[in-house]
Scaffold this motif. Structure first.
Motif, PDB file in Angstrom:
ATOM      1  N   MET A  19      -8.796   4.132  -1.276  1.00 52.62           N
ATOM      2  CA  MET A  19      -7.676   4.271  -2.197  1.00 52.62           C
ATOM      3  C   MET A  19      -7.285   2.896  -2.711  1.00 52.62           C
ATOM      4  O   MET A  19      -7.682   1.878  -2.154  1.00 52.62           O
ATOM      5  N   LYS A  20      -6.523   2.898  -3.816  1.00 56.73           N
ATOM      6  CA  LYS A  20      -6.170   1.625  -4.447  1.00 56.73           C
ATOM      7  C   LYS A  20      -4.875   1.079  -3.865  1.00 56.73           C
ATOM      8  O   LYS A  20      -3.965   1.830  -3.528  1.00 56.73           O
ATOM      9  N   ALA A  21      -4.802  -0.264  -3.765  1.00 53.43           N
ATOM     10  CA  ALA A  21      -3.551  -0.899  -3.355  1.00 53.43           C
ATOM     11  C   ALA A  21      -2.566  -0.826  -4.513  1.00 53.43           C
ATOM     12  O   ALA A  21      -2.962  -0.806  -5.679  1.00 53.43           O
ATOM     13  N   ILE A  22      -1.267  -0.760  -4.184  1.00 57.36           N
ATOM     14  CA  ILE A  22      -0.257  -0.761  -5.244  1.00 57.36           C
ATOM     15  C   ILE A  22      -0.086  -2.176  -5.788  1.00 57.36           C
ATOM     16  O   ILE A  22       0.077  -2.374  -6.981  1.00 57.36           O
ATOM     17  N   GLY A  23      -0.135  -3.164  -4.891  1.00 56.06           N
ATOM     18  CA  GLY A  23      -0.027  -4.549  -5.355  1.00 56.06           C
ATOM     19  C   GLY A  23      -0.688  -5.480  -4.365  1.00 56.06           C
ATOM     20  O   GLY A  23      -1.060  -5.082  -3.264  1.00 56.06           O
ATOM     21  N   ASN A  45       3.565   6.622  14.507  1.00 54.64           N
ATOM     22  CA  ASN A  45       2.997   7.610  13.589  1.00 54.64           C
ATOM     23  C   ASN A  45       3.643   7.476  12.215  1.00 54.64           C
ATOM     24  O   ASN A  45       4.860   7.399  12.127  1.00 54.64           O
ATOM     25  N   GLY A  46       2.840   7.474  11.187  1.00 55.86           N
ATOM     26  CA  GLY A  46       3.397   7.427   9.837  1.00 55.86           C
ATOM     27  C   GLY A  46       3.772   6.039   9.375  1.00 55.86           C
ATOM     28  O   GLY A  46       4.349   5.871   8.312  1.00 55.86           O
ATOM     29  N   SER A  47       3.444   5.006  10.175  1.00 52.43           N
ATOM     30  CA  SER A  47       3.829   3.663   9.761  1.00 52.43           C
ATOM     31  C   SER A  47       2.853   3.070   8.741  1.00 52.43           C
ATOM     32  O   SER A  47       3.089   1.998   8.211  1.00 52.43           O
ATOM     33  N   GLY A  48       1.748   3.761   8.483  1.00 50.78           N
ATOM     34  CA  GLY A  48       0.839   3.311   7.425  1.00 50.78           C
ATOM     35  C   GLY A  48      -0.458   2.707   7.909  1.00 50.78           C
ATOM     36  O   GLY A  48      -1.190   2.071   7.139  1.00 50.78           O
ATOM     37  N   LYS A  49      -0.795   2.938   9.169  1.00 45.85           N
ATOM     38  CA  LYS A  49      -2.023   2.346   9.708  1.00 45.85           C
ATOM     39  C   LYS A  49      -3.268   2.899   8.999  1.00 45.85           C
ATOM     40  O   LYS A  49      -4.117   2.138   8.532  1.00 45.85           O
ATOM     41  N   SER A  50      -3.344   4.230   8.921  1.00 50.19           N
ATOM     42  CA  SER A  50      -4.514   4.823   8.255  1.00 50.19           C
ATOM     43  C   SER A  50      -4.546   4.463   6.778  1.00 50.19           C
ATOM     44  O   SER A  50      -5.620   4.248   6.197  1.00 50.19           O
ATOM     45  N   THR A  51      -3.356   4.410   6.169  1.00 44.05           N
ATOM     46  CA  THR A  51      -3.287   4.042   4.758  1.00 44.05           C
ATOM     47  C   THR A  51      -3.871   2.641   4.547  1.00 44.05           C
ATOM     48  O   THR A  51      -4.642   2.414   3.611  1.00 44.05           O
ATOM     49  N   ILE A  77       0.838  -1.196   0.000  1.00 47.09           N
ATOM     50  CA  ILE A  77       0.000   0.000   0.000  1.00 47.09           C
ATOM     51  C   ILE A  77       0.873   1.246   0.000  1.00 47.09           C
ATOM     52  O   ILE A  77       2.030   1.198   0.421  1.00 47.09           O
ATOM     53  N   GLY A  78       0.332   2.346  -0.469  1.00 41.56           N
ATOM     54  CA  GLY A  78       1.093   3.592  -0.503  1.00 41.56           C
ATOM     55  C   GLY A  78       0.386   4.618  -1.367  1.00 41.56           C
ATOM     56  O   GLY A  78      -0.770   4.426  -1.762  1.00 41.56           O
ATOM     57  N   TYR A  79       1.081   5.731  -1.584  1.00 46.50           N
ATOM     58  CA  TYR A  79       0.478   6.833  -2.343  1.00 46.50           C
ATOM     59  C   TYR A  79       1.193   7.030  -3.666  1.00 46.50           C
ATOM     60  O   TYR A  79       2.426   7.069  -3.701  1.00 46.50           O
ATOM     61  N   GLU A  80       0.436   7.150  -4.721  1.00 44.70           N
ATOM     62  CA  GLU A  80       0.957   7.434  -6.057  1.00 44.70           C
ATOM     63  C   GLU A  80       2.141   6.536  -6.416  1.00 44.70           C
ATOM     64  O   GLU A  80       3.182   7.003  -6.867  1.00 44.70           O
ATOM     65  N   GLY A  81       1.969   5.240  -6.184  1.00 47.34           N
ATOM     66  CA  GLY A  81       2.994   4.288  -6.587  1.00 47.34           C
ATOM     67  C   GLY A  81       4.159   4.169  -5.625  1.00 47.34           C
ATOM     68  O   GLY A  81       5.008   3.297  -5.787  1.00 47.34           O
ATOM     69  N   VAL A  82       4.237   5.042  -4.620  1.00 43.94           N
ATOM     70  CA  VAL A  82       5.333   4.948  -3.640  1.00 43.94           C
ATOM     71  C   VAL A  82       4.842   4.147  -2.436  1.00 43.94           C
ATOM     72  O   VAL A  82       3.934   4.589  -1.729  1.00 43.94           O
ATOM     73  N   PRO A  83       5.424   2.959  -2.203  1.00 41.96           N
ATOM     74  CA  PRO A  83       4.911   2.106  -1.125  1.00 41.96           C
ATOM     75  C   PRO A  83       5.206   2.685   0.253  1.00 41.96           C
ATOM     76  O   PRO A  83       6.238   3.325   0.455  1.00 41.96           O
ATOM     77  N   VAL A  84       4.251   2.493   1.162  1.00 42.67           N
ATOM     78  CA  VAL A  84       4.465   2.840   2.559  1.00 42.67           C
ATOM     79  C   VAL A  84       4.754   1.542   3.334  1.00 42.67           C
ATOM     80  O   VAL A  84       5.651   1.466   4.158  1.00 42.67           O
ATOM     81  N   VAL A  85       3.959   0.514   3.045  1.00 39.06           N
ATOM     82  CA  VAL A  85       4.161  -0.811   3.628  1.00 39.06           C
ATOM     83  C   VAL A  85       4.054  -1.828   2.509  1.00 39.06           C
ATOM     84  O   VAL A  85       3.200  -1.693   1.621  1.00 39.06           O
ATOM     85  N   HIS A  99       1.244  -5.525  13.640  1.00 34.22           N
ATOM     86  CA  HIS A  99       2.205  -4.475  13.968  1.00 34.22           C
ATOM     87  C   HIS A  99       2.920  -4.027  12.699  1.00 34.22           C
ATOM     88  O   HIS A  99       3.576  -4.816  12.037  1.00 34.22           O
ATOM     89  N   LEU A 100       2.776  -2.758  12.340  1.00 38.65           N
ATOM     90  CA  LEU A 100       3.458  -2.221  11.165  1.00 38.65           C
ATOM     91  C   LEU A 100       4.692  -1.470  11.636  1.00 38.65           C
ATOM     92  O   LEU A 100       4.604  -0.573  12.470  1.00 38.65           O
ATOM     93  N   ALA A 101       5.851  -1.836  11.120  1.00 39.78           N
ATOM     94  CA  ALA A 101       7.083  -1.127  11.480  1.00 39.78           C
ATOM     95  C   ALA A 101       8.029  -1.181  10.291  1.00 39.78           C
ATOM     96  O   ALA A 101       9.018  -1.897  10.281  1.00 39.78           O
ATOM     97  N   GLY A 102       7.706  -0.416   9.263  1.00 37.27           N
ATOM     98  CA  GLY A 102       8.566  -0.370   8.082  1.00 37.27           C
ATOM     99  C   GLY A 102       8.604  -1.714   7.367  1.00 37.27           C
ATOM    100  O   GLY A 102       7.564  -2.244   6.984  1.00 37.27           O
ATOM    101  N   ASP A 103       9.824  -2.267   7.256  1.00 42.07           N
ATOM    102  CA  ASP A 103       9.975  -3.510   6.514  1.00 42.07           C
ATOM    103  C   ASP A 103       9.488  -4.729   7.292  1.00 42.07           C
ATOM    104  O   ASP A 103       9.121  -5.735   6.711  1.00 42.07           O
ATOM    105  N   VAL A 104       9.509  -4.602   8.616  1.00 39.26           N
ATOM    106  CA  VAL A 104       9.083  -5.734   9.437  1.00 39.26           C
ATOM    107  C   VAL A 104       7.625  -5.562   9.817  1.00 39.26           C
ATOM    108  O   VAL A 104       7.228  -4.502  10.290  1.00 39.26           O
TER     109      VAL A 104
END
Ligand SMILES: Nc1ncnc2c1ncn2[C@@H]1O[C@H](COP(=O)(O)OP(=O)(O)O)[C@@H](O)[C@H]1O
Ligand SMILES: [Mg+2]
Lengths: 285, 237
Positions: free
Chosen positions: B53-57, B38-44, B11-19, B206-211
């Motif tokens: 919004m659309k998933a990237i993949g 904050n900013g780890s992508g929970k709301s996204t 998921i992410g915005y305009e093709g840039v993944p957040v998670v 738990h969302l924490a970047g790559d993990v």
């Protein structure tokens, strides 16, 4: 005073202006509540500039000798079509790209205004028609225009009332509405369409420079007076119609321009309401 | 069968993944807490599940029973509604709209549903108040009542506890627990508060970047990521 009012209504052109003015005031004040709450109030002003551009094009082309001979652009229908198209364009620009709605409105409205001014300067130059487009006149309404205006504003009122709850939902919380399956984009388009109609219909009487004030001011006054959505809507409609009637009467008696007189009455009400609210608050404290 | 099943989700915005590469399921009757900074992508993530919004993949599959109308949503608080003139009744009624199709008015059943949900959340006495003038905790309850009116099965809440005082937070946790246990509603809560998430939740994402971690609460406590983030904190039971 009574005599003067009776006399005023004996002129058919004033009766026509009053009928159209009341309908348009109603539409504008209802839509105004939603536009103000959605922080989209600028669209009224933007579309009135588009309206000026379109109307100028129609009037200046009609003034060309070659044109009058063969065919004529009907100013009102032409303006309606152009403003509706550009209202959709503004929505699309702000939905699909990095340009936000404020800038999209500024872009489209200044472009239309410029084109209008260019057309005028290349054809007729500054004349009374142009002044009337800018500042409004109650003489502008032909009988055909009146029918068209009444039918269209009736359609606007009907659609607004029919979709009342949905329009509330997309105004209060667009994301929630969308998440629960309401077609938010369609209702946003509906709102833009209704606004476009209202702006064009009101522009002839109020003037394109002033029409957006009857969209915004009654809503602002009502929001100072009431705390529920329904009461704000009703109050906005009532205030708007009353201010229009008072305004047009004042304009007849003092020979002041109609648009400016109506706006002056609206502003007075806004000022009184704000002052009352302010004093109430400081006394309660 | 899971109500919602996410596989390989990016998921992410305009093709840039957040998670990236999220995999998890929401089972019927589950109480899932989504945690992360904050900013780890929970709301996204929430917005992607809701179709805002659309998933990237990757894919999200819904159980038939979760049709589009089956998800109730309590958005993160937004400031647009700060001076909005609307009564509590008007706000909660708007939760019934998604079932109405083109019908322009509300009927008796809608009004009863609203009253039931206000009653359930103990805010029936607020119904004629102005929404904008309520306290933070009251507003959250009103928006929860609206969400309950719109949903049949699944409720997603984005940071419902932010800005509430400890007492109001506790009451809100209890209300959510009741909805989950007594009304058998499936609940997804986005939260910052790891300790209470572990206390009241059944699963944790738990969302924490790559993990990322997804699993049961007990498992989370034993997991390296869980141990790291909850390090030094003791749990009762
Ligand atoms: N509308 C947006 N456009 C681009 N990036 C965004 C947008 N909203 C949020 N982001 C970015 O996406 C990331 C995740 O945001 P969000 O899901 O709101 O985090 P959380 O809810 O976990 O605090 C953040 O880094 C944020 O900067
Ligand atoms: Mg968030």
């Amino acid at each position: 005073m009574m005599d003067e009012i009776m006399e005023m209504f004996s002129y058919p052109f004033i009766v026509r202006a009053v009928v159209v003015g009341v309908m348009v005031s109603l539409c504008a004040s209802l839509l105004g509540v939603n536009l103000v709450l959605k922080r989209y109030a600028n669209i009224g002003d933007g579309l009135s500039h588009v309206g000026f551009g379109a109307l100028s094009i129609a009037l200046s082309l009609n003034a060309l000798p070659a044109m009058t001979k063969y065919f004529r652009i009907e100013p009102l229908p032409f303006t309606i079509v152009m403003v509706v198209l550009l209202a959709f364009l503004i929505l699309r620009i702000s939905e699909n790209s990095k340009i936000n709605s404020d800038s999209a409105i500024a872009l489209v409205s200044t472009a239309s205004f410029t084109i209008g001014v260019m057309f005028i300067s290349m054809t007729t130059g500054m004349n009374t028609d142009v002044c009337n487009t800018l500042f409004g006149t109650i003489l502008a309404m032909s009988k055909r225009d009146v029918y068209l205006s009444v039918v269209l504003s009736a359609v606007v009122l009907f659609l607004y009332i029919f979709f009342y709850h949905k329009i509330f939902a997309i105004t209060f919380d667009e994301n929630f509405a969308r998440a629960t399956g309401i077609r938010v984009n369609i209702y946003n388009m509906l709102l833009a369409l209704l606004t476009a109609f209202t702006i064009v219909l009101g522009m002839r009487i109020m003037g394109s420079l002033l029409i957006s004030s009857i969209v915004v001011i009654p809503a602002l006054s009502s929001m100072r007076l009431f705390k529920t959505y329904k009461l704000v809507i009703v109050s906005s409609a009532v205030l708007s119609v009353v201010c229009f009637l008072v305004g047009i009467t004042i304009s007849y008696m003092n020979k002041t321009p109609t648009g400016a007189s109506v706006v002056a009455v609206n502003l007075t009400v806004f000022f009184l309401v704000s002052a009352t609210a302010y004093f109430k608050r400081s006394i309660l404290r | 069968m899971a109500l919602v099943c996410c596989e390989n989700l990016t998921i992410g915005y305009e093709g840039v993944p957040v998670v990236g590469n999220l995999g998890f399921q929401i089972e019927p009757g589950d109480c899932l807490y989504i945690v992360g900074e904050n900013g780890s992508g929970k709301s996204t993530l929430v917005k992607t599940i809701l179709g805002l919004m659309k998933a990237i993949g990757g894919t999200i599959t819904f159980d038939e029973s979760v049709n589009r109308f089956g998800i109730g949503y309590l958005p993160q608080i937004n400031n647009n509604q700060k001076n909005f003139p609307a009564s509590v009744l008007e706000v909660v009624l708007s939760g019934c709209l998604n079932k109405k199709g083109l019908t322009p008015t509300f009927n008796k059943a809608d009004k009863e549903l609203v009253a039931t949900n206000l009653e359930k959340l103990n805010i029936l006495d607020l119904r004629n108040k102005c929404f904008a003038e309520l306290s933070g905790g009251q507003k959250r309850r009103v928006l929860l009542a609206r969400a309950l009116c719109s949903m049949e099965k699944l409720l997603i809440l984005d940071e419902p506890l932010a800005g509430l005082d400890p007492k109001a937070q506790m009451e809100f946790y209890k209300t959510l627990e009741d909805l989950n246990e007594k009304e058998r509603m499936t609940i997804v809560v986005v939260s910052h508060d790891l300790q209470n998430a572990l206390k009241y939740g059944k699963h944790v994402l738990h969302l924490a970047g790559d993990v990322t971690f997804w699993g049961g609460v007990a498992e989370y406590k034993n997991n390296a990521l869980g141990a790291y983030f909850s390090g030094g904190v003791r749990y009762d039971g």
